[in-house]
Design a protein around this motif. Structure first.
Motif, short mmCIF file in Angstrom:
data_model
loop_
_atom_site.label_atom_id
_atom_site.label_comp_id
_atom_site.label_asym_id
_atom_site.label_seq_id
_atom_site.Cartn_x
_atom_site.Cartn_y
_atom_site.Cartn_z
N LYS A 1 1.81 -2.31 -15.32
CA LYS A 1 1.19 -1.11 -15.90
C LYS A 1 -0.01 -0.66 -15.08
CE LYS A 1 2.77 -1.51 -20.67
NZ LYS A 1 2.40 -1.60 -22.11
N TYR A 2 -0.75 -1.62 -14.55
CA TYR A 2 -1.92 -1.27 -13.72
C TYR A 2 -1.48 -0.52 -12.47
CZ TYR A 2 -6.04 -2.03 -10.71
OH TYR A 2 -7.12 -1.86 -9.87
N PHE A 3 -0.48 -1.05 -11.76
CA PHE A 3 -0.02 -0.36 -10.56
C PHE A 3 0.51 1.03 -10.88
CE2 PHE A 3 3.49 1.03 -7.92
CZ PHE A 3 2.81 1.25 -6.72
N ASP A 4 1.32 1.14 -11.93
CA ASP A 4 1.87 2.45 -12.29
C ASP A 4 0.76 3.45 -12.60
OD1 ASP A 4 4.43 1.50 -11.94
OD2 ASP A 4 4.82 1.17 -14.08
N TYR A 5 -0.30 2.97 -13.23
CA TYR A 5 -1.43 3.84 -13.56
C TYR A 5 -2.12 4.31 -12.27
CZ TYR A 5 -5.48 5.56 -16.20
OH TYR A 5 -6.45 6.35 -16.76
N LEU A 6 -2.35 3.38 -11.35
CA LEU A 6 -2.96 3.75 -10.07
C LEU A 6 -2.07 4.72 -9.30
CD1 LEU A 6 -4.28 0.31 -8.69
CD2 LEU A 6 -5.53 2.03 -10.03
N ASP A 7 -0.78 4.43 -9.29
CA ASP A 7 0.16 5.24 -8.51
C ASP A 7 0.17 6.68 -8.99
OD1 ASP A 7 1.96 5.36 -6.38
OD2 ASP A 7 3.70 4.99 -7.66
N LYS A 8 0.13 6.88 -10.29
CA LYS A 8 0.14 8.23 -10.84
C LYS A 8 -1.14 8.99 -10.51
CE LYS A 8 4.15 8.28 -12.96
NZ LYS A 8 5.24 9.22 -12.58
N LYS A 9 -2.23 8.28 -10.30
CA LYS A 9 -3.50 8.92 -9.95
C LYS A 9 -3.51 9.43 -8.51
CE LYS A 9 -5.93 8.51 -13.77
NZ LYS A 9 -6.55 9.66 -14.47
N GLY A 10 -2.64 8.87 -7.66
CA GLY A 10 -2.47 9.39 -6.31
C GLY A 10 -3.42 8.88 -5.26
N GLY A 11 -4.22 7.87 -5.58
CA GLY A 11 -5.22 7.39 -4.64
C GLY A 11 -4.66 6.75 -3.37
N PHE A 12 -3.41 6.33 -3.40
CA PHE A 12 -2.80 5.78 -2.18
C PHE A 12 -2.64 6.88 -1.12
CE2 PHE A 12 -1.22 2.79 -5.45
CZ PHE A 12 -1.66 1.60 -4.89
N PHE A 13 -2.57 8.14 -1.57
CA PHE A 13 -2.37 9.26 -0.64
C PHE A 13 -3.59 10.16 -0.53
CE2 PHE A 13 1.80 7.94 -2.12
CZ PHE A 13 2.47 7.78 -0.91
N TYR A 14 -4.32 10.39 -1.62
CA TYR A 14 -5.49 11.26 -1.57
C TYR A 14 -6.69 10.53 -0.96
CZ TYR A 14 -2.73 14.02 -4.88
OH TYR A 14 -1.72 14.73 -5.50
#
Length: 414
Positions: free
Chosen positions: A315-328
């Motif tokens: 759930k933590y990873f999915d939450y981070l992923d939706k926020k887009g910080g890996f790309f923004y």
């Protein structure tokens, strides 16, 4: 079919057989008198100092809360873990994992050979290689020839190595340009972001990992300085360790500007995932108000796959992923894994492998304890060791967990 022997050679063969039988009789008598196995050449005496395969070791520092000195005790064998000192009947379900391209082949040969020579020749663990395209036959043929366990080669699903649909690609492109202009390492690289996102949330979901409980991450161009004479995976399992590291370091703040606030949002919504004895004091100097950027360098990582497969991390990873910080931004898998391990695990489930000599440019981990270094044939200098340097976070790890540091560690600190 028997080998063809010329007639003129038969008398010579009789002589050689006579000499050979005499040699065997003499050698056998010598071995009986000296307590040596004729097959292995090793001593069979009860007083032998040899340590059998499968022996369990406790590599935890001796903790004495009332002792503020720098004395350091290295516990050789924990008889409580393996009271009869017997080889383990069943090997742990574990594997090495390497994310690589075909072009990384020659950068992997030295690490593979080092791991095999210094560790895996005794245990024969498998090795899983993952790539965003098919591995070529040369890669498979050469790597499999060096590895004593089974080798497996997998292709990463496209959805795990692409920009997801919810990402504003124009915003992401502009963010990469800005970070590149600012001189942020890998700031302009989209493939690097794919790698960080994959290592953060997808490698453990690959079907080739399904059968395993533990993994050890190995990257190209790394070095292993010391012998590892015990089963690391068995150590992890027997001691209930879920995450192991060698090097810790501070992250570049420019790459993770919103990671901590995003984490706090997640924890505020899911407080039940915080471990009772979590290690927040390792990653925050102000009780969670801010992130101090400390993380375990994940290019070396030995961990339980169930840590990432569990509900909290998923759930933590999915939450981070939706926020887009890996790309923004440029969120790395190292701070993401480290924050999760520190918050979702109890502190005694995290282990520093201070006996494993390791190098990933530009930093070395070289045991500063002479006895460990000599016994494990370490080919490194403690003067190169990064562990106790100022930019490292390992001193903090030892302090917050009240672990005693190796004797003489101050000599290599600054």
């Amino acid at each position: 079919m028997g080998a063809y022997v010329p007639a003129g050679s038969r008398n010579k063969n009789r002589l050689y057989r006579t000499i050979g039988i005499s040699t065997i009789l003499i050698t056998t008598l010598y071995c009986l008198l000296n307590g040596t196995s004729i097959l292995s050449g090793q001593s069979t005496s009860l007083n032998s100092n040899k340590i059998s395969r499968g022996t369990s070791f406790d590599f935890s520092p001796y903790i004495n809360e009332n002792d503020n000195s720098e004395n350091y005790k290295f516990v050789r064998i924990n008889e409580n873990l393996n009271p009869n000192n017997k080889p383990y009947e069943k090997k742990v379900k574990a594997t090495f994992v390497t994310l690589a391209r075909n072009s990384d082949l020659h950068g992997l040969l030295e690490p593979i050979k080092a791991i095999e020579d210094r560790f895996n020749k005794n245990f024969h663990y498998d090795w899983v290689f993952l790539n965003d395209v098919e591995f070529d036959e040369d890669f498979k043929r050469i790597t499999s020839s060096l590895i004593s366990g089974n080798t497996k080669y997998g292709v990463i699903p496209k959805e795990h190595w692409s920009v997801p649909s919810w990402i504003d690609e124009e915003k992401a492109t502009n963010a990469r340009k800005k970070m590149e202009e600012d001189g942020v390492i890998y700031g302009g690289s989209l493939p690097y972001r794919h790698m960080c996102r994959f290592e953060s949330g997808f490698f453990y979901r690959h079907p080739l990992l399904d059968e395993y409980e533990y993994y050890w991450r190995i990257e190209p161009d790394v070095k292993f300085h010391c012998d590892i004479n015990y089963d690391i995976f068995q150590f992890m399992k027997d001691n209930n360790k879920k995450y192991g590291f060698t090097i810790s370091i501070h992250e570049y703040e420019a790459t993770i500007k919103t990671l901590w606030n995003t984490t706090l949002e997640f924890i505020d919504k899911n407080p039940e995932f915080l471990a009772k004895d979590n290690m927040l004091d390792f990653i925050s100097d102000d009780d969670g108000t801010s992130y101090n950027n400390c993380h375990f360098w994940s290019n070396f990582e030995i961990a339980s796959l169930d840590l990432w497969r569990g509900e909290a991390y998923s759930k933590y990873f999915d939450y981070l992923d939706k926020k887009g910080g890996f790309f923004y931004e440029r969120w790395g898998d190292a701070p993401v894994h480290s924050i999760a391990a520190a918050l979702f695990l109890n502190r005694d489930e995290i282990h520093h492998f201070y006996d494993v000599g390791y190098y990933h440019g530009p930093f070395h981990a070289c045991p500063v304890d002479d006895q460990i270094r000599f016994e494990n044939r370490c080919a490194c200098s403690p003067n190169q060791d990064f562990t106790w340097q100022g930019f490292s976070c390992t001193t903090k790890y030892y302090n917050v967990n009240r672990l005693q540091k190796p004797h003489g560690w101050q000599k290599y600190a600054n």
